[in-house]
Design an enzyme around this catalytic site. Structure first.
Site, PDB file in Angstrom:
ATOM      1  N   TYR A 115      -2.474   5.649  -4.430  1.00 36.07           N
ATOM      2  CA  TYR A 115      -3.479   6.708  -4.427  1.00 36.07           C
ATOM      3  C   TYR A 115      -2.868   7.884  -5.171  1.00 36.07           C
ATOM      4  CZ  TYR A 115      -5.742   4.217  -0.549  1.00 36.07           C
ATOM      5  OH  TYR A 115      -6.355   3.277   0.237  1.00 36.07           O
ATOM      6  N   LYS A 156      -8.544  -0.529  -8.974  1.00 37.16           N
ATOM      7  CA  LYS A 156      -9.279  -1.123  -7.854  1.00 37.16           C
ATOM      8  C   LYS A 156     -10.333  -0.154  -7.328  1.00 37.16           C
ATOM      9  CE  LYS A 156      -8.340  -3.039  -3.214  1.00 37.16           C
ATOM     10  NZ  LYS A 156      -8.997  -2.006  -2.377  1.00 37.16           N
ATOM     11  N   HIS A 166     -14.047  -1.432  -1.220  1.00 36.49           N
ATOM     12  CA  HIS A 166     -13.020  -1.089  -0.228  1.00 36.49           C
ATOM     13  C   HIS A 166     -13.278  -1.806   1.097  1.00 36.49           C
ATOM     14  CE1 HIS A 166      -9.720   2.009  -0.199  1.00 36.49           C
ATOM     15  NE2 HIS A 166      -9.649   1.580   1.056  1.00 36.49           N
ATOM     16  N   SER A 199       0.809  -1.215   0.000  1.00 34.18           N
ATOM     17  CA  SER A 199       0.000   0.000   0.000  1.00 34.18           C
ATOM     18  C   SER A 199       0.843   1.267   0.000  1.00 34.18           C
ATOM     19  CB  SER A 199      -0.909   0.000   1.236  1.00 34.18           C
ATOM     20  OG  SER A 199      -1.580   1.240   1.374  1.00 34.18           O
ATOM     21  N   THR A 201      -6.093   2.798  -6.807  1.00 31.54           N
ATOM     22  CA  THR A 201      -7.354   2.767  -6.070  1.00 31.54           C
ATOM     23  C   THR A 201      -8.153   4.024  -6.397  1.00 31.54           C
ATOM     24  OG1 THR A 201      -6.404   1.462  -4.272  1.00 31.54           O
ATOM     25  CG2 THR A 201      -8.403   2.698  -3.776  1.00 31.54           C
TER      26      THR A 201
END
Length: 424
Positions: free
Chosen positions: A174, A290, A314, A150, A200
């Protein structure tokens, strides 16, 4: 006139004869297990399901940390619906099939993986256990499955890559308001050799995660009267946190605040499909998006050439009452399944869930909470155990269905008993 009941002969009641057992009859029943000196092994010996790992995790970590993993947005309706969708799956087994040997492997994003399973990107992982992302990456590498790191990870992407240099690793991104910072991360991930970039897209703002708000969760955890009192309840967790490398966001130079404040700094509500073109120009590898929750968005992404999409709400942590990915899956497969790979997450807790997702058209499922429960329960060994549970349950379900290979699975093996429309 009445007829009389036939007389039933009453037999004398005989009691079994008792005798003293012979030593030769008792000795085969006596089994002594060798003692387990490793505390983690002792805990994991009783973990037979992901729910067992969840129970262990609750006992090992402070409430605010456990709730961060376990909780979801607002009333937590979405995560409940996701679990019920998997519970509503009906399997259609075939018998008299040779399943003495089964092949659980699958093609995922152009390469073979031991299971159709991906360890999903999760933030703040060293907060759950001090071994953090390194432990997860090593466990995934041993199991032969991909792991997605992440942007909100607490170990830098170069270190995670170096701990398992031959493993399949993806990097989740992100798109920050600070595009230069995002571009620098993309360049680092490419240079480190990450296989895929997972963008994402369901986070224009952070969801209202009420457990975190009520618990006053901050990153890193602050020492208040409440947390100091909690130290007495979970001393091992606090000792590990305070005596290892300080918690930090590897992608940020510094941050000290609540989870909600971090989301406000990182998430960009102005992101549009045009940003995919910007991203494509800078990322040389495979691109996965995603957070897809509609057929229309899936078609748009396919038109922009993404290699895969992840049907995801999520984990129920953003928009509550969002579409349930498993219920959406068959329709998205029909619409775009020939043009890109489709993965799924949210609500996957067992190997049978994993098989159901594959049978309905997903190339793989992503899981986050299950392996984090394992991490909280016993560190790296706990992640190993979580993956092992999925593999054991998946192979057993294959055999009971009469399926010898993952590649054989199709909609003839599983179906949704109820759709959302039928419930309403």
């Amino acid at each position: 006139m009445t007829t009389s009941e036939p007389e039933v002969e009453k037999l004398p009641r005989e009691r079994p004869k008792r005798r003293l057992p012979r030593p030769s009859e008792i000795l085969p029943l006596v089994k002594f297990r060798p003692p387990r000196f490793d505390a983690r092994e002792r805990r994991l010996a009783h973990a037979h399901t992901i729910e067992d790992l969840r129970t262990l995790a609750r006992r090992r970590t402070p409430r605010s940390v456990f709730d961060y993993v376990d909780g979801a947005a607002e009333q937590e309706i979405s995560i409940g619906r996701a679990r019920r969708a998997f519970e509503d799956i009906e399997f259609h087994p075939r018998v008299l099939r040779d399943v003495s040997r089964v092949d659980a492997s699958a093609d995922v994003l152009g390469a073979r993986t031991a299971l159709p399973l991906v360890l999903a990107p999760t933030g703040f992982t060293r907060m759950m256990h001090h071994e953090g992302e390194i432990a997860v990456a090593r466990a995934a590498a041993r199991a032969g499955i991909p792991y997605a790191l992440s942007t909100m990870g607490t170990t830098d992407l170069e270190s995670v890559r170096a701990c398992a240099p031959t493993a399949r690793q993806w990097f989740q991104l992100y798109l920050w308001k600070d595009r230069e910072a995002s571009e620098a991360l993309i360049e680092r991930a490419a240079k480190a050799g990450y296989e895929a970039l997972v963008l994402t897209v369901d986070t224009p703002v952070g969801g209202a995660r009420m457990r975190d708000i009520r618990n006053g969760l901050t990153i890193p955890p602050t020492l208040t009267l409440r947390t100091l009192a909690g130290m007495a309840m979970r001393p091992a967790w606090w000792l590990n946190i305070l005596t290892t490398e300080p918690l930090r966001f590897a992608s940020l130079s510094s941050f000290d605040g609540t989870v909600a404040e971090l989301a406000g700094r990182m998430f960009d509500p102005s992101v549009t499909v045009e940003d995919l073109r910007w991203l494509r120009e800078r990322w040389p590898g495979k691109l996965v998006v995603k957070g897809v929750q509609s057929i229309e968005d899936a078609r748009t992404l396919v038109d922009h050439g993404v290699e895969a999409i992840v049907l995801s709400n999520h984990g129920g942590r953003q928009l509550d009452r969002a579409p349930t990915p498993l219920e959406l899956l068959p329709r998205v497969v029909d619409a775009v399944g020939h043009d890109c790979e489709i993965l799924i997450d949210t609500g996957v807790r067992t190997g049978a869930d994993l098989l159901a997702a594959r049978a309905l058209g997903a190339s793989a499922a992503m899981v986050g909470r299950p392996y984090l429960y394992g991490l909280m329960a016993a560190g790296e060994q706990g992640v190993d155990r979580a993956i092992e549970i999925f593999g054991t349950e998946y192979a057993r379900t294959m055999r009971l269905l009469g399926v010898a290979s993952t590649d054989e699975l199709s909609a003839q093996h599983a179906s949704l008993r109820r759709t959302m429309g039928e419930r309403l």
